[in-house]
Design a protein around this motif. Structure first.
Motif, PDB file in Angstrom:
ATOM      1  N   ILE A   1      12.822  23.196  -7.808  1.00  0.00           N
ATOM      2  CA  ILE A   1      12.306  22.301  -8.608  1.00  0.00           C
ATOM      3  C   ILE A   1      13.686  21.541  -9.793  1.00  0.00           C
ATOM      4  O   ILE A   1      14.465  22.547 -10.067  1.00  0.00           O
ATOM      5  N   GLU A   2      13.502  20.198  -9.870  1.00  0.00           N
ATOM      6  CA  GLU A   2      14.509  19.690 -10.620  1.00  0.00           C
ATOM      7  C   GLU A   2      14.163  19.331 -11.880  1.00  0.00           C
ATOM      8  O   GLU A   2      12.927  19.060 -12.376  1.00  0.00           O
ATOM      9  N   GLY A   3      15.256  19.414 -12.770  1.00  0.00           N
ATOM     10  CA  GLY A   3      14.938  19.034 -14.119  1.00  0.00           C
ATOM     11  C   GLY A   3      14.180  19.836 -14.993  1.00  0.00           C
ATOM     12  O   GLY A   3      13.618  19.514 -16.114  1.00  0.00           O
ATOM     13  N   VAL A   4      14.232  21.176 -14.792  1.00  0.00           N
ATOM     14  CA  VAL A   4      13.812  22.069 -15.694  1.00  0.00           C
ATOM     15  C   VAL A   4      14.783  22.530 -16.588  1.00  0.00           C
ATOM     16  O   VAL A   4      15.559  22.836 -16.069  1.00  0.00           O
ATOM     17  N   SER A   5      14.378  22.606 -17.941  1.00  0.00           N
ATOM     18  CA  SER A   5      15.030  23.388 -18.805  1.00  0.00           C
ATOM     19  C   SER A   5      15.002  24.654 -19.201  1.00  0.00           C
ATOM     20  O   SER A   5      13.593  25.104 -19.361  1.00  0.00           O
ATOM     21  N   LEU A   6      15.798  25.404 -18.825  1.00  0.00           N
ATOM     22  CA  LEU A   6      15.724  26.871 -18.933  1.00  0.00           C
ATOM     23  C   LEU A   6      16.450  27.366 -20.343  1.00  0.00           C
ATOM     24  O   LEU A   6      17.748  26.885 -20.650  1.00  0.00           O
ATOM     25  N   THR A   7      15.944  28.029 -21.148  1.00  0.00           N
ATOM     26  CA  THR A   7      16.278  28.623 -22.231  1.00  0.00           C
ATOM     27  C   THR A   7      16.545  30.252 -22.309  1.00  0.00           C
ATOM     28  O   THR A   7      15.400  30.746 -21.868  1.00  0.00           O
TER      29      THR A   7
ATOM     30  N   LYS B   1       9.489  21.273 -18.141  1.00  0.00           N
ATOM     31  CA  LYS B   1       9.905  20.326 -17.415  1.00  0.00           C
ATOM     32  C   LYS B   1       9.039  19.012 -17.783  1.00  0.00           C
ATOM     33  O   LYS B   1       7.886  19.126 -17.762  1.00  0.00           O
ATOM     34  N   TYR B   2       9.667  18.117 -18.707  1.00  0.00           N
ATOM     35  CA  TYR B   2       9.116  17.245 -19.190  1.00  0.00           C
ATOM     36  C   TYR B   2       8.942  15.978 -18.661  1.00  0.00           C
ATOM     37  O   TYR B   2       9.801  15.615 -17.572  1.00  0.00           O
ATOM     38  N   ALA B   3       7.856  15.097 -18.872  1.00  0.00           N
ATOM     39  CA  ALA B   3       7.726  13.770 -18.038  1.00  0.00           C
ATOM     40  C   ALA B   3       7.100  13.081 -18.943  1.00  0.00           C
ATOM     41  O   ALA B   3       6.484  13.367 -19.935  1.00  0.00           O
ATOM     42  N   MET B   4       6.917  11.724 -18.745  1.00  0.00           N
ATOM     43  CA  MET B   4       6.137  10.722 -19.398  1.00  0.00           C
ATOM     44  C   MET B   4       4.667  11.113 -19.168  1.00  0.00           C
ATOM     45  O   MET B   4       4.326  11.650 -18.430  1.00  0.00           O
ATOM     46  N   PRO B   5       3.855  10.467 -20.068  1.00  0.00           N
ATOM     47  CA  PRO B   5       2.507  10.888 -20.263  1.00  0.00           C
ATOM     48  C   PRO B   5       1.784  10.626 -18.522  1.00  0.00           C
ATOM     49  O   PRO B   5       0.599  11.159 -18.180  1.00  0.00           O
ATOM     50  N   ASP B   6       2.232   9.523 -17.888  1.00  0.00           N
ATOM     51  CA  ASP B   6       1.628   9.352 -16.320  1.00  0.00           C
ATOM     52  C   ASP B   6       2.357  10.106 -15.405  1.00  0.00           C
ATOM     53  O   ASP B   6       2.285   9.819 -14.120  1.00  0.00           O
TER      54      ASP B   6
ATOM     55  N   LEU C   1       4.900  22.252 -16.543  1.00  0.00           N
ATOM     56  CA  LEU C   1       4.678  23.826 -16.246  1.00  0.00           C
ATOM     57  C   LEU C   1       3.699  24.332 -17.067  1.00  0.00           C
ATOM     58  O   LEU C   1       3.401  23.792 -18.311  1.00  0.00           O
ATOM     59  N   PRO C   2       3.180  25.348 -16.576  1.00  0.00           N
ATOM     60  CA  PRO C   2       2.165  25.904 -17.292  1.00  0.00           C
ATOM     61  C   PRO C   2       2.673  26.550 -19.002  1.00  0.00           C
ATOM     62  O   PRO C   2       3.870  26.891 -18.868  1.00  0.00           O
ATOM     63  N   ALA C   3       1.851  26.135 -19.867  1.00  0.00           N
ATOM     64  CA  ALA C   3       2.437  26.381 -21.191  1.00  0.00           C
ATOM     65  C   ALA C   3       2.967  27.790 -21.531  1.00  0.00           C
ATOM     66  O   ALA C   3       3.864  27.999 -22.225  1.00  0.00           O
ATOM     67  N   ALA C   4       2.466  28.702 -20.856  1.00  0.00           N
ATOM     68  CA  ALA C   4       2.935  30.295 -20.938  1.00  0.00           C
ATOM     69  C   ALA C   4       4.310  30.424 -20.923  1.00  0.00           C
ATOM     70  O   ALA C   4       5.115  31.074 -21.464  1.00  0.00           O
ATOM     71  N   TYR C   5       5.110  29.488 -20.023  1.00  0.00           N
ATOM     72  CA  TYR C   5       6.565  29.794 -19.767  1.00  0.00           C
ATOM     73  C   TYR C   5       7.402  29.119 -20.837  1.00  0.00           C
ATOM     74  O   TYR C   5       8.720  29.233 -20.780  1.00  0.00           O
ATOM     75  N   SER C   6       6.989  28.384 -21.799  1.00  0.00           N
ATOM     76  CA  SER C   6       7.592  27.626 -22.773  1.00  0.00           C
ATOM     77  C   SER C   6       7.172  28.430 -24.117  1.00  0.00           C
ATOM     78  O   SER C   6       7.794  28.112 -25.048  1.00  0.00           O
ATOM     79  N   GLN C   7       6.423  29.513 -24.282  1.00  0.00           N
ATOM     80  CA  GLN C   7       5.986  30.156 -25.337  1.00  0.00           C
ATOM     81  C   GLN C   7       6.584  31.417 -25.276  1.00  0.00           C
ATOM     82  O   GLN C   7       6.363  32.443 -24.662  1.00  0.00           O
ATOM     83  N   PRO C   8       7.475  31.610 -26.490  1.00  0.00           N
ATOM     84  CA  PRO C   8       8.133  32.903 -26.858  1.00  0.00           C
ATOM     85  C   PRO C   8       7.264  34.093 -26.675  1.00  0.00           C
ATOM     86  O   PRO C   8       7.512  35.137 -26.114  1.00  0.00           O
TER      87      PRO C   8
END
Length: 153
Positions: free
Chosen positions: A41-47, A91-96, A115-122
């Motif tokens: 998958i391209e464009g995923v921000s990993l922290t 992984k952000y995208a425009m609303p469309d 991506l599912p919200a769980a992956y971005s919540q500490p």
């Protein structure tokens, strides 16, 4: 008034200078691949969020078209401090659903995380990794549309 501050700063700075040994804040290479539903998958921000005992501020990366990424601690510092990290993904995208145009402000564009919200919540992300003292070039993260729940602590 400034003397105590400058003296403290000098002592702290000198205390962080090593005698030829490796600094505890020196970064090591950390790279790998991220998959979503078994596909790169391209464009995923990993922290990387440091866990207990890790000195440093963590790291970040963005995945390429083939899913590969390389963590860095800052814009001018490749690699990260060795240790255990919580990993967050977005992984952000425009609303469309279309890609985000360069220079677009997240706040102004109402971007959505694909991506599912769980992956971005500490407090929810089930993904952890450890970067060894020698670094790691084979980190592998396999994300799913249905992330596993985080085990209770």
């Amino acid at each position: 008034m400034w003397k105590p501050f400058l003296c403290t700063l000098a002592v702290v700075s000198l205390g962080s200078v090593g005698c030829g040994s490796k600094s505890s804040l020196e970064g090591v290479p950390a790279s790998g691949t991220v998959l979503y539903e078994n596909e790169p998958i391209e464009g995923v921000s990993l922290t990387l969020v440091p866990q207990e005992g890790v000195k440093g501020r963590g790291g970040y990366a963005v995945s390429a078209a083939d899913g590969t990424f390389k963590f860095q601690a800052s814009a001018d510092s490749e690699g990260v401090v060795p240790g255990r990290y919580l990993v967050l993904f977005q992984k952000y995208a425009m609303p469309d659903g279309s890609p985000v145009p360069p220079g677009t402000s997240a706040a102004d564009a109402n971007l959505i995380n694909q991506l599912p919200a769980a992956y971005s919540q500490p407090d929810q992300s089930p993904v952890y990794t450890t970067v060894p003292d020698t670094g790691a070039t084979d980190l592998a993260f396999e994300l799913s549309a249905r992330p596993q729940r985080r085990p209770p602590r």
